[in-house]
Design a protein around this motif. Structure first.
Motif, PDB file in Angstrom:
ATOM      1  N   LEU A 283       0.821  -1.211   0.000  1.00  0.00           N
ATOM      2  CA  LEU A 283       0.000   0.000   0.000  1.00  0.00           C
ATOM      3  C   LEU A 283       0.852   1.258   0.000  1.00  0.00           C
ATOM      4  O   LEU A 283       1.983   1.264   0.470  1.00  0.00           O
ATOM      5  CB  LEU A 283      -0.917  -0.002   1.230  1.00  0.00           C
ATOM      6  CG  LEU A 283      -1.979  -1.118   1.275  1.00  0.00           C
ATOM      7  CD1 LEU A 283      -2.591  -1.211   2.666  1.00  0.00           C
ATOM      8  CD2 LEU A 283      -3.070  -0.870   0.233  1.00  0.00           C
ATOM      9  N   GLN A 287      -2.507   6.891   0.941  1.00  0.00           N
ATOM     10  CA  GLN A 287      -3.911   6.468   0.926  1.00  0.00           C
ATOM     11  C   GLN A 287      -4.541   6.584   2.311  1.00  0.00           C
ATOM     12  O   GLN A 287      -5.741   6.842   2.434  1.00  0.00           O
ATOM     13  CB  GLN A 287      -4.025   5.013   0.469  1.00  0.00           C
ATOM     14  CG  GLN A 287      -3.741   4.762  -0.994  1.00  0.00           C
ATOM     15  CD  GLN A 287      -3.857   3.269  -1.293  1.00  0.00           C
ATOM     16  OE1 GLN A 287      -2.882   2.540  -1.214  1.00  0.00           O
ATOM     17  NE2 GLN A 287      -5.065   2.818  -1.604  1.00  0.00           N
ATOM     18  N   TRP A 291      -8.661   7.459   4.131  1.00  0.00           N
ATOM     19  CA  TRP A 291      -9.508   6.381   4.663  1.00  0.00           C
ATOM     20  C   TRP A 291     -10.527   6.847   5.711  1.00  0.00           C
ATOM     21  O   TRP A 291     -11.687   6.438   5.653  1.00  0.00           O
ATOM     22  CB  TRP A 291      -8.621   5.273   5.224  1.00  0.00           C
ATOM     23  CG  TRP A 291      -8.008   4.418   4.139  1.00  0.00           C
ATOM     24  CD1 TRP A 291      -8.173   4.571   2.785  1.00  0.00           C
ATOM     25  CD2 TRP A 291      -7.141   3.300   4.318  1.00  0.00           C
ATOM     26  NE1 TRP A 291      -7.451   3.614   2.108  1.00  0.00           N
ATOM     27  CE2 TRP A 291      -6.811   2.819   3.020  1.00  0.00           C
ATOM     28  CE3 TRP A 291      -6.608   2.659   5.425  1.00  0.00           C
ATOM     29  CZ2 TRP A 291      -5.980   1.724   2.827  1.00  0.00           C
ATOM     30  CZ3 TRP A 291      -5.775   1.562   5.235  1.00  0.00           C
ATOM     31  CH2 TRP A 291      -5.467   1.101   3.953  1.00  0.00           C
ATOM     32  N   GLN A 316     -15.429   0.385  -2.984  1.00  0.00           N
ATOM     33  CA  GLN A 316     -14.285   1.281  -3.145  1.00  0.00           C
ATOM     34  C   GLN A 316     -13.285   1.077  -2.000  1.00  0.00           C
ATOM     35  O   GLN A 316     -12.064   1.001  -2.218  1.00  0.00           O
ATOM     36  CB  GLN A 316     -14.752   2.734  -3.173  1.00  0.00           C
ATOM     37  CG  GLN A 316     -13.618   3.741  -3.352  1.00  0.00           C
ATOM     38  CD  GLN A 316     -14.125   5.186  -3.364  1.00  0.00           C
ATOM     39  OE1 GLN A 316     -15.301   5.435  -3.613  1.00  0.00           O
ATOM     40  NE2 GLN A 316     -13.235   6.114  -3.081  1.00  0.00           N
ATOM     41  N   GLU A 320      -9.376  -0.300  -2.128  1.00  0.00           N
ATOM     42  CA  GLU A 320      -8.235   0.439  -1.590  1.00  0.00           C
ATOM     43  C   GLU A 320      -7.425  -0.418  -0.614  1.00  0.00           C
ATOM     44  O   GLU A 320      -6.204  -0.347  -0.584  1.00  0.00           O
ATOM     45  CB  GLU A 320      -8.730   1.721  -0.917  1.00  0.00           C
ATOM     46  CG  GLU A 320      -9.319   2.726  -1.902  1.00  0.00           C
ATOM     47  CD  GLU A 320      -9.170   4.154  -1.444  1.00  0.00           C
ATOM     48  OE1 GLU A 320      -8.459   4.400  -0.457  1.00  0.00           O
ATOM     49  OE2 GLU A 320      -9.744   5.038  -2.125  1.00  0.00           O
ATOM     50  N   THR A 325      -7.630   0.667  -7.212  1.00  0.00           N
ATOM     51  CA  THR A 325      -8.585   1.768  -7.249  1.00  0.00           C
ATOM     52  C   THR A 325      -9.694   1.432  -8.215  1.00  0.00           C
ATOM     53  O   THR A 325      -9.438   0.872  -9.296  1.00  0.00           O
ATOM     54  CB  THR A 325      -7.917   3.084  -7.666  1.00  0.00           C
ATOM     55  OG1 THR A 325      -7.274   2.879  -8.945  1.00  0.00           O
ATOM     56  CG2 THR A 325      -6.901   3.551  -6.657  1.00  0.00           C
TER      57      THR A 325
END
Length: 328
Positions: A283, A287, A291, A316, A320, A325
């Motif tokens: 990851l 991001q 969240w 979605q 993630e 995406t």
């Protein structure tokens, strides 16, 4: 005065005068009535029950309160119904409260609206007796109540297990208590129960569970995670339970990024630490900043507080977590 459920439980033995219990939580009503009846039995208090079908029935209640059998020193009158006393009966109520210090009038009513709680009847009771709303509005109150039930049967739950139990039963305390009893029967030799015990015991024997969803999310298997999510939706799992699962994994990953040496302290199972570490490497930490807002949007969509589709938002979030995406 006004007492909550737990305060009322502690004062059952000293209850005199007039008490009103009102609400829509059957577990709380059942527990309080059981406590009162046990106290009356131990202390040799004579008990009578009246069901109010009309205003006229209140006269019989107050006649009974003013008379004792030859074999009793104290009397408890248990009244069930949703019809409040009229003007004449309110005079009898005031007279009883002023002149009878030893007996107990215990009135059990369904949940009352705000206008009813402002009526002369409730004003008299609250000023001279006790009103107990049978509610548990906050999560910490529900957990305290259920912790007492768990203690009775000799089990303890981890914090994650408590949260999962609440989401699974959508705040239904009686159903949650029944699940605690089922857990105790299923794992008689285990006192401290984890979330995995609940999943094994309480989830339907279906093809997939939210536990499987967690595994797919941490493994980064998007197609499998979406497949499991769609199965859960079709099987009737509430969106709130899926959100809890997604939120838990996001929270653990964000915490592990900040505290990479504290995986076990964060509640990650030893056998899965390497999977979470691999997920972090997969990851982009940038991001993580988006969240919390995404989770808030999902929660609002589930509750109907925005016009977004909760299923689209959950997918979605799943993407993630898997490092993908769905939307540019």
């Amino acid at each position: 005065m006004k007492l909550d459920y737990l305060q009322a439980l502690k004062r059952v033995n000293e209850a005199r005068g007039a008490w009103v219990l009102h609400g829509q939580e059957p577990l709380l009503e059942q527990n309080l009535l059981d406590a009162f009846r046990q106290s009356w039995l131990i202390n040799h208090v004579e008990r009578e029950r009246y069901d109010i079908q009309s205003v006229a029935d209140w006269k019989n209640v107050f006649n009974a309160l003013n008379s004792l059998s030859l074999f009793s020193q104290n009397l408890a009158i248990e009244v069930h119904g949703n019809i409040k006393p009229d003007t004449n009966a309110l005079k009898l109520l005031k007279h009883y409260i002023q002149h009878n210090e030893h007996n107990l009038l215990l009135i059990i009513m369904p949940k009352q609206d705000s206008s009813s709680l402002k009526s002369a009847f409730f004003q008299i009771i609250e000023a001279n007796g006790v009103v107990v709303p049978l509610t548990a509005t906050y999560a910490q109150d529900r957990q305290r109540i259920l912790s007492i039930e768990a203690d009775k049967i000799g089990i303890q739950l981890s914090q994650d297990a408590w949260q999962w139990l609440e989401v699974h039963h959508e705040h239904n305390l009686l159903a949650a208590k029944n699940s605690l009893m089922r857990l105790a029967d299923t794992f008689p030799d285990v006192q401290h129960l984890e979330m995995q015990h609940l999943l094994e015991c309480l989830q339907d024997q279906s093809r997939y569970t939210t536990f499987d969803l967690s595994d797919a999310l941490i493994s980064g298997n998007l197609s499998q995670a979406i497949k499991i999510y769609q199965y859960l939706v079709e099987a009737g799992e509430p969106h709130s339970l899926v959100l809890w699962t997604v939120s838990k994994e996001m929270r653990l990953l964000m915490q592990l990024f900040e505290q990479p040496q504290n995986a076990l302290q964060l509640g990650i199972w030893k056998t899965k630490v390497s999977l979470y570490q691999q997920a972090l490497r997969r990851l982009n930490p940038k991001q993580f900043l988006t969240w919390p807002q995404l989770l808030l949007r999902i929660d609002a969509a589930i509750k109907g507080k925005n016009i977004e589709n909760p299923e689209h938002l959950i997918q979605q979030a799943i993407a993630e977590l898997c490092g993908k995406t769905l939307f540019a």
